[in-house]
Structure formats: structure tokens, C-alpha cells
Design a protein around this motif. Structure first.
Motif, PDB file in Angstrom:
ATOM      1  N   ARG A  81       9.405 -20.369 -55.658  1.00  0.00           N
ATOM      2  CA  ARG A  81       9.621 -21.166 -54.438  1.00  0.00           C
ATOM      3  C   ARG A  81      11.078 -21.612 -54.313  1.00  0.00           C
ATOM      4  NH1 ARG A  81       4.211 -24.467 -52.765  1.00  0.00           N
ATOM      5  NH2 ARG A  81       2.889 -22.616 -52.749  1.00  0.00           N
ATOM      6  N   LEU A  82      11.674 -22.017 -55.410  1.00  0.00           N
ATOM      7  CA  LEU A  82      13.099 -22.369 -55.379  1.00  0.00           C
ATOM      8  C   LEU A  82      13.946 -21.164 -54.991  1.00  0.00           C
ATOM      9  CD1 LEU A  82      13.600 -24.592 -58.560  1.00  0.00           C
ATOM     10  CD2 LEU A  82      13.928 -25.295 -56.188  1.00  0.00           C
ATOM     11  N   LEU A  83      13.614 -20.014 -55.536  1.00  0.00           N
ATOM     12  CA  LEU A  83      14.380 -18.800 -55.240  1.00  0.00           C
ATOM     13  C   LEU A  83      14.241 -18.390 -53.778  1.00  0.00           C
ATOM     14  CD1 LEU A  83      13.611 -16.878 -58.520  1.00  0.00           C
ATOM     15  CD2 LEU A  83      15.836 -17.826 -57.828  1.00  0.00           C
ATOM     16  N   LYS A  84      13.056 -18.554 -53.206  1.00  0.00           N
ATOM     17  CA  LYS A  84      12.882 -18.252 -51.782  1.00  0.00           C
ATOM     18  C   LYS A  84      13.753 -19.176 -50.944  1.00  0.00           C
ATOM     19  CE  LYS A  84       8.314 -18.406 -51.841  1.00  0.00           C
ATOM     20  NZ  LYS A  84       6.916 -18.384 -51.349  1.00  0.00           N
ATOM     21  N   ARG A  85      13.770 -20.444 -51.319  1.00  0.00           N
ATOM     22  CA  ARG A  85      14.599 -21.408 -50.582  1.00  0.00           C
ATOM     23  C   ARG A  85      16.080 -21.016 -50.682  1.00  0.00           C
ATOM     24  NH1 ARG A  85      14.117 -27.095 -52.734  1.00  0.00           N
ATOM     25  NH2 ARG A  85      11.941 -26.650 -52.396  1.00  0.00           N
ATOM     26  N   ILE A  86      16.532 -20.637 -51.865  1.00  0.00           N
ATOM     27  CA  ILE A  86      17.927 -20.213 -52.033  1.00  0.00           C
ATOM     28  C   ILE A  86      18.202 -18.967 -51.194  1.00  0.00           C
ATOM     29  CG2 ILE A  86      19.558 -19.197 -53.682  1.00  0.00           C
ATOM     30  CD1 ILE A  86      18.325 -21.110 -55.810  1.00  0.00           C
ATOM     31  N   ALA A  87      17.304 -17.986 -51.280  1.00  0.00           N
ATOM     32  CA  ALA A  87      17.509 -16.736 -50.546  1.00  0.00           C
ATOM     33  C   ALA A  87      17.587 -16.973 -49.039  1.00  0.00           C
ATOM     34  CB  ALA A  87      16.399 -15.737 -50.872  1.00  0.00           C
ATOM     35  N   PHE A  88      16.632 -17.713 -48.499  1.00  0.00           N
ATOM     36  CA  PHE A  88      16.567 -17.856 -47.043  1.00  0.00           C
ATOM     37  C   PHE A  88      17.441 -18.977 -46.498  1.00  0.00           C
ATOM     38  CE2 PHE A  88      12.503 -15.624 -47.908  1.00  0.00           C
ATOM     39  CZ  PHE A  88      12.789 -14.476 -47.189  1.00  0.00           C
ATOM     40  N   ARG A  89      17.523 -20.101 -47.186  1.00  0.00           N
ATOM     41  CA  ARG A  89      18.281 -21.241 -46.667  1.00  0.00           C
ATOM     42  C   ARG A  89      19.759 -21.183 -47.051  1.00  0.00           C
ATOM     43  NH1 ARG A  89      14.499 -25.038 -44.312  1.00  0.00           N
ATOM     44  NH2 ARG A  89      12.921 -23.533 -43.690  1.00  0.00           N
ATOM     45  N   ASP A  90      20.043 -20.867 -48.301  1.00  0.00           N
ATOM     46  CA  ASP A  90      21.434 -20.897 -48.767  1.00  0.00           C
ATOM     47  C   ASP A  90      22.163 -19.571 -48.523  1.00  0.00           C
ATOM     48  OD1 ASP A  90      20.710 -23.407 -49.662  1.00  0.00           O
ATOM     49  OD2 ASP A  90      20.655 -22.845 -51.781  1.00  0.00           O
ATOM     50  N   LEU A  91      21.486 -18.461 -48.786  1.00  0.00           N
ATOM     51  CA  LEU A  91      22.127 -17.149 -48.654  1.00  0.00           C
ATOM     52  C   LEU A  91      21.850 -16.499 -47.304  1.00  0.00           C
ATOM     53  CD1 LEU A  91      21.346 -15.808 -52.249  1.00  0.00           C
ATOM     54  CD2 LEU A  91      23.507 -16.767 -51.400  1.00  0.00           C
ATOM     55  N   HIS A  92      21.019 -17.121 -46.483  1.00  0.00           N
ATOM     56  CA  HIS A  92      20.701 -16.651 -45.131  1.00  0.00           C
ATOM     57  C   HIS A  92      20.161 -15.219 -45.131  1.00  0.00           C
ATOM     58  CE1 HIS A  92      22.597 -20.327 -43.869  1.00  0.00           C
ATOM     59  NE2 HIS A  92      23.669 -19.991 -44.565  1.00  0.00           N
ATOM     60  N   ALA A  93      19.291 -14.937 -46.099  1.00  0.00           N
ATOM     61  CA  ALA A  93      18.694 -13.607 -46.202  1.00  0.00           C
ATOM     62  C   ALA A  93      17.791 -13.340 -45.007  1.00  0.00           C
ATOM     63  CB  ALA A  93      17.887 -13.480 -47.495  1.00  0.00           C
ATOM     64  N   HIS A  94      17.784 -12.096 -44.582  1.00  0.00           N
ATOM     65  CA  HIS A  94      16.792 -11.629 -43.620  1.00  0.00           C
ATOM     66  C   HIS A  94      15.561 -11.138 -44.390  1.00  0.00           C
ATOM     67  CE1 HIS A  94      14.712  -9.487 -40.487  1.00  0.00           C
ATOM     68  NE2 HIS A  94      14.822  -8.362 -41.167  1.00  0.00           N
ATOM     69  N   ARG A  95      15.834 -10.534 -45.559  1.00  0.00           N
ATOM     70  CA  ARG A  95      14.773  -9.944 -46.386  1.00  0.00           C
ATOM     71  C   ARG A  95      15.017 -10.339 -47.835  1.00  0.00           C
ATOM     72  NH1 ARG A  95      14.636  -4.780 -49.031  1.00  0.00           N
ATOM     73  NH2 ARG A  95      12.517  -3.992 -49.235  1.00  0.00           N
ATOM     74  N   PHE A  96      13.963 -10.795 -48.493  1.00  0.00           N
ATOM     75  CA  PHE A  96      14.003 -11.146 -49.916  1.00  0.00           C
ATOM     76  C   PHE A  96      12.987 -10.234 -50.588  1.00  0.00           C
ATOM     77  CE2 PHE A  96      13.047 -14.613 -53.260  1.00  0.00           C
ATOM     78  CZ  PHE A  96      14.114 -14.211 -54.065  1.00  0.00           C
TER      79      PHE A  96
END
Length: 179
Positions: free
Chosen positions: A100-115
């Protein structure tokens, strides 16, 4: 889940942590599910800006419990890979909190479209975790990794799974994420 998140945090891996990383990676409980890296590969991931290499700290005193690696952090396609997650304590909810932390980092901090990630098909526990956390199976790379141990010698299949930013946001809106 919020309580578990309070017990898990990520900090950037230092070169001085690499002996610990190696120890966790070659632990007999983790080895069947990963392909260990050379020390120089971890050094590169610590130094190269396209990677994020973290030590996972868990529990009341935030003891080092494992590590994670994200790759593609500067991808122009905004496609971030969960390259590796390795934890020593099993069955305590730290893996779920960490994902869950990694999803937050990927989508919120790194602005990923796809994780996205790949996981060995023999790692049933991880497959179930990722599916329950909203990752969707995209396909399988049949017999793509060599598996060799005292018990077996052969090949395993990699399962490719991903989550898109809109799927993550829908989970946040439904309260399925701590987003």
C-alpha cells in the motif's frame, strides 16, 4: 489497515545497508521466490535516479525487516515497476502495508500511470496479496525463470500484474486504499 501502516515505513537504502539486503535476499524463506542480485546491481539501484531502493522498517521500534526496489521512476511512459519486495517477517501484515505504501509512492509521488510487477507463479501467497490489493493479471511468461534447489530443478512461470492510476483512484474513492 491504518494501524499496520503506522508500523511500516520506508527509508532510502544506504550503501552501508547492502550487507543486510544480501542477507535478506539469500534467506532460505525468500530465495525460492527471487533471483538474487550481485552487490554491484544493488549499488547501481541505490545510485541511479531511475530506481528507488528502500529499506523496509517494521514494528514498534521500526527494525529493518526487508527491502524494496522500484524501477522506471523517471519513465517517460509513467510506468513504474515494483522490481523487488523482500521481507523477513511473514504473516504479520507487513507485506500488505508495504504494498500500500508503494502504491501511494508510485501514484502520488512518482505520478505513475501504470504500476506493475512480475511474480513467480509458485509464489501463491504473493499472487493472492497482489490480487487482493487490486493488481490485475496481464499475462504469463511461461517457464521464463530457472528454479533450482535441493528439492527441484526446472522452470517457473512469471505472472505479470499491474494497476492503472484510474484503478488506484477508484480504490481510494471506495476507501480500499489509505490514499
Amino acid at each position: 489497515m491504518s494501524e499496520a501502516l503506522l508500523r511500516v515505513r520506508l527509508r532510502p537504502t544506504m550503501l552501508s545497508d547492502l550487507d543486510f539486503v544480501h542477507q535478506v535476499e539469500v534467506d532460505s524463506h525468500n530465495l525460492p521466490f527471487i533471483t538474487p542480485w550481485e552487490r554491484t546491481q544493488h549499488e547501481g539501484a541505490v545510485r541511479f535516479p531511475d530506481f528507488r531502493h528502500f529499506i523496509v522498517e517494521c514494528g514498534e521500534h521500526f527494525a529493518s525487516a526487508g527491502f524494496v526496489i522500484l524501477q522506471g521512476c523517471r519513465s517517460p511512459h509513467r510506468s513504474v515497476e515494483l522490481k523487488r519486495i523482500v521481507l523477513q517477517p511473514k504473516g504479520l501484515g507487513y507485506g500488505r502495508a508495504c504494498v500500500r505504501l508503494l502504491k501511494r509512492i508510485a501514484f502520488r509521488d512518482l505520478h505513475a500511470h501504470r504500476f506493475w510487477l512480475d511474480v513467480k507463479s509458485l509464489n501463491r501467497r504473493a499472487l493472492a496479496l497482489y490480487a487482493s490489493e487490486g493488481f490485475v493479471e496481464e499475462g504469463r511468461l511461461r517457464e521464463s525463470v530457472r528454479v533450482s534447489s535441493d528439492l527441484a530443478d526446472g522452470y517457473d512461470t512469471l505472472v505479470v500484474m499491474s494497476m492503472l492510476d484510474r484503478e488506484y483512484e477508484a480504490r481510494v474513492a471506495l476507501g480500499d486504499e489509505d490514499g
